[in-house]
Scaffold this motif. Structure first.
Motif, PDB file in Angstrom:
ATOM      1  N   ASP A   8       0.808  -1.221   0.000  1.00 52.73           N
ATOM      2  CA  ASP A   8       0.000   0.000   0.000  1.00 52.73           C
ATOM      3  C   ASP A   8       0.844   1.276   0.000  1.00 52.73           C
ATOM      4  O   ASP A   8       0.654   2.166   0.819  1.00 52.73           O
ATOM      5  N   HIS A  77      -7.581  -8.079  -0.746  1.00 54.69           N
ATOM      6  CA  HIS A  77      -8.954  -7.661  -1.033  1.00 54.69           C
ATOM      7  C   HIS A  77      -9.794  -8.813  -1.558  1.00 54.69           C
ATOM      8  O   HIS A  77     -10.989  -8.883  -1.275  1.00 54.69           O
ATOM      9  N   ASP A  80     -10.979 -10.895   1.461  1.00 55.75           N
ATOM     10  CA  ASP A  80     -11.774 -10.197   2.470  1.00 55.75           C
ATOM     11  C   ASP A  80     -11.049 -10.105   3.816  1.00 55.75           C
ATOM     12  O   ASP A  80     -11.630 -10.366   4.872  1.00 55.75           O
ATOM     13  N   ARG A  82     -10.210  -7.701   5.612  1.00 53.10           N
ATOM     14  CA  ARG A  82     -10.712  -6.727   6.591  1.00 53.10           C
ATOM     15  C   ARG A  82     -11.715  -7.358   7.547  1.00 53.10           C
ATOM     16  O   ARG A  82     -11.935  -6.854   8.635  1.00 53.10           O
ATOM     17  N   SER A  83     -12.322  -8.476   7.132  1.00 51.99           N
ATOM     18  CA  SER A  83     -13.298  -9.153   7.980  1.00 51.99           C
ATOM     19  C   SER A  83     -12.704 -10.325   8.744  1.00 51.99           C
ATOM     20  O   SER A  83     -13.026 -10.539   9.909  1.00 51.99           O
ATOM     21  N   HIS A 104      -3.732  -4.415   2.107  1.00 50.61           N
ATOM     22  CA  HIS A 104      -5.103  -3.957   1.909  1.00 50.61           C
ATOM     23  C   HIS A 104      -5.701  -3.197   3.095  1.00 50.61           C
ATOM     24  O   HIS A 104      -6.294  -2.154   2.909  1.00 50.61           O
ATOM     25  N   SER A 105      -5.536  -3.669   4.303  1.00 47.81           N
ATOM     26  CA  SER A 105      -6.180  -3.009   5.444  1.00 47.81           C
ATOM     27  C   SER A 105      -5.389  -1.803   5.949  1.00 47.81           C
ATOM     28  O   SER A 105      -5.910  -1.007   6.721  1.00 47.81           O
ATOM     29  N   HIS A 106      -4.134  -1.675   5.543  1.00 40.43           N
ATOM     30  CA  HIS A 106      -3.243  -0.599   5.980  1.00 40.43           C
ATOM     31  C   HIS A 106      -2.925  -0.684   7.476  1.00 40.43           C
ATOM     32  O   HIS A 106      -2.498   0.292   8.079  1.00 40.43           O
ATOM     33  N   ASN A 120       0.887  -8.761   7.777  1.00 36.43           N
ATOM     34  CA  ASN A 120       0.509  -7.547   7.059  1.00 36.43           C
ATOM     35  C   ASN A 120       1.522  -6.487   7.473  1.00 36.43           C
ATOM     36  O   ASN A 120       1.611  -6.152   8.663  1.00 36.43           O
ATOM     37  N   ARG A 128      -3.546   3.332   8.908  1.00 28.20           N
ATOM     38  CA  ARG A 128      -4.855   3.531   9.520  1.00 28.20           C
ATOM     39  C   ARG A 128      -4.797   3.127  10.984  1.00 28.20           C
ATOM     40  O   ARG A 128      -3.819   2.562  11.450  1.00 28.20           O
TER      41      ARG A 128
END
Length: 164
Positions: A8, A77, A80, A82-83, A104-106, A120, A128
């Motif tokens: 990212d 992504h 998924d 983030r979930s 993806h989630s940063h 990650n 974030r």
């Protein structure tokens, strides 16, 4: 084994250039570089397509062997992330991966599940959750040590995980 992992970077060539110059057995970019696949700053690393990457030459995933460890890199992504990490977990088990790298989630983080390292590295430019901009360094010996570093190459967080 030593890995350098970033994700990212969203068009920031200078950050990618600086991080990719670090010594490692392998360097990975987990997507959303927003650079072209042929950009010279990406040539010395494994790279995958993120949801913001438009160049279709990027693969959605790579599976490589580095010093006897199977490493799966994706953006996240399509899984998924983030979930839940369950989608990635099942992909890793199916492929026999020892390490799964994703973005993806940063948000940076690392955990070991059933002997598989999930990592990650965070985002090099758009963190974030109140966290710092980071990339990761993985040192895999008797134990697994993950260092999350800021853009001044200072360790901002680290995890030591028993290698099961």
């Amino acid at each position: 084994m030593k890995l350098v992992v970033m994700s990212d970077s969203h068009g920031d060539r200078e950050t990618v250039k600086a991080v990719s110059a670090l010594p490692a057995d392998a360097i990975f970019h987990c997507g959303d570089s927003e650079l072209s696949f042929d950009d010279p700053v990406l040539h010395n690393m494994y790279r995958v397509r993120g949801n913001c990457d438009r160049d279709r030459q990027f693969s959605p995933s790579v599976l490589v062997d580095v010093q006897g460890k199977k490493i799966l890199a994706v953006h996240g992504h399509e899984h998924d992330v983030r979930s839940s990490l369950m989608g990635l977990y099942y992909s890793a088990k199916e492929l026999g991966a020892d390490v799964v790298l994703f973005g993806h989630s940063h948000l940076y983080g690392a955990e070991m599940k059933d002997g598989i390292l999930f990592l990650n590295p965070g985002s090099t430019v758009q963190p974030r959750g109140g966290k710092k901009a980071t990339y990761a360094v993985v040192e895999w010996e008797e134990t697994v040590r993950v260092l999350f570093k800021n853009m001044q190459h200072e360790t901002v967080d680290e995890k030591e995980i028993k290698n099961s």
